[in-house]
Design a protein around this motif. Structure first.
Motif, short mmCIF file in Angstrom:
data_model
loop_
_atom_site.label_atom_id
_atom_site.label_comp_id
_atom_site.label_asym_id
_atom_site.label_seq_id
_atom_site.Cartn_x
_atom_site.Cartn_y
_atom_site.Cartn_z
N THR A 1 2.47 3.32 -10.51
CA THR A 1 2.07 2.21 -9.65
C THR A 1 1.10 2.72 -8.59
O THR A 1 0.93 3.93 -8.42
CB THR A 1 3.30 1.58 -8.95
OG1 THR A 1 3.85 2.54 -8.04
CG2 THR A 1 4.37 1.16 -9.96
N ASN A 2 0.51 1.80 -7.86
CA ASN A 2 -0.38 2.18 -6.76
C ASN A 2 0.37 2.42 -5.46
O ASN A 2 -0.21 2.90 -4.49
CB ASN A 2 -1.44 1.10 -6.54
CG ASN A 2 -2.43 1.05 -7.68
OD1 ASN A 2 -2.77 2.07 -8.25
ND2 ASN A 2 -2.89 -0.14 -8.01
N HIS A 3 1.65 2.07 -5.42
CA HIS A 3 2.44 2.21 -4.20
C HIS A 3 2.66 3.68 -3.88
O HIS A 3 2.93 4.48 -4.78
CB HIS A 3 3.79 1.49 -4.37
CG HIS A 3 4.51 1.30 -3.09
ND1 HIS A 3 4.37 0.18 -2.33
CD2 HIS A 3 5.37 2.10 -2.42
CE1 HIS A 3 5.11 0.28 -1.25
NE2 HIS A 3 5.73 1.44 -1.28
N LYS A 4 2.55 4.04 -2.62
CA LYS A 4 2.71 5.43 -2.19
C LYS A 4 3.82 5.55 -1.15
O LYS A 4 4.12 4.61 -0.42
CB LYS A 4 1.41 5.96 -1.57
CG LYS A 4 0.19 5.85 -2.46
CD LYS A 4 0.29 6.74 -3.67
CE LYS A 4 -0.91 6.64 -4.57
NZ LYS A 4 -0.79 5.66 -5.62
N GLY B 1 2.94 9.80 -5.03
CA GLY B 1 2.86 8.71 -5.98
C GLY B 1 3.74 8.97 -7.19
O GLY B 1 4.11 10.11 -7.48
N CYS C 1 0.84 -1.19 0.00
CA CYS C 1 0.00 0.00 0.00
C CYS C 1 0.89 1.25 0.00
O CYS C 1 0.84 2.05 -0.91
CB CYS C 1 -0.90 -0.03 1.23
SG CYS C 1 -1.99 1.38 1.37
N HIS C 2 1.69 1.38 1.07
CA HIS C 2 2.60 2.52 1.15
C HIS C 2 3.71 2.25 2.15
O HIS C 2 3.64 1.32 2.94
CB HIS C 2 1.85 3.81 1.54
CG HIS C 2 1.32 3.82 2.94
ND1 HIS C 2 0.04 3.43 3.25
CD2 HIS C 2 1.89 4.18 4.12
CE1 HIS C 2 -0.16 3.55 4.55
NE2 HIS C 2 0.96 4.00 5.10
#
Length: 124
Positions: free
Chosen positions: A51-54, A47, A6-7
């Motif tokens: 990607t969706n990674h934060k 971001g 997620c992050h």
């Protein structure tokens, strides 16, 4: 059961300085912000647009000294599609703190002393 990233979070002393570094050095953009109603903290999520990674930057109002990073044996890592261009940009700005030419990688140091590994996207 499946887990997905997620992050990652890091705490920062000067939020504006850190936001500028992550934008200028890595092209990360703010995608979400949460501010405490009492002003005690600000969370900013960055971001890469791919990607969706934060990366979550946490600023604490009452924190008034540099963070103790211990032996600084942890780091973030990014792959880049133009390694030579990135290297030149980072070198010109004085952000490179360690290089390993044999392994074709280098590290940046952010305003709080966190290290960021830069890898060529084609590196195995």
């Amino acid at each position: 059961m499946k887990f997905t990233f997620c992050h990652n979070n890091i705490n920062v002393l000067d939020l504006e300085k850190s936001l500028k570094f992550y934008k200028d050095a890595l092209g990360l953009e703010e995608v979400k912000r949460k501010e405490a109603s009492d002003g005690s903290y600000i969370l900013v999520f960055l971001g890469d647009g791919e990607t969706n990674h934060k990366l979550e930057l946490t600023w604490l109002k009452e924190w008034d000294r540099p963070y103790n990073l211990g032996d600084n044996e942890f780091h973030l890592a990014f792959r880049v599609d133009d390694y030579e261009g990135a290297y030149k940009h980072h070198k010109e700005n004085g952000w490179i703190c360690y290089e390993n030419t044999k392994m074709n990688l280098y590290f940046l140091e952010d305003p709080d002393g966190y290290w960021i590994e830069i890898l060529d996207k084609n590196r195995k």
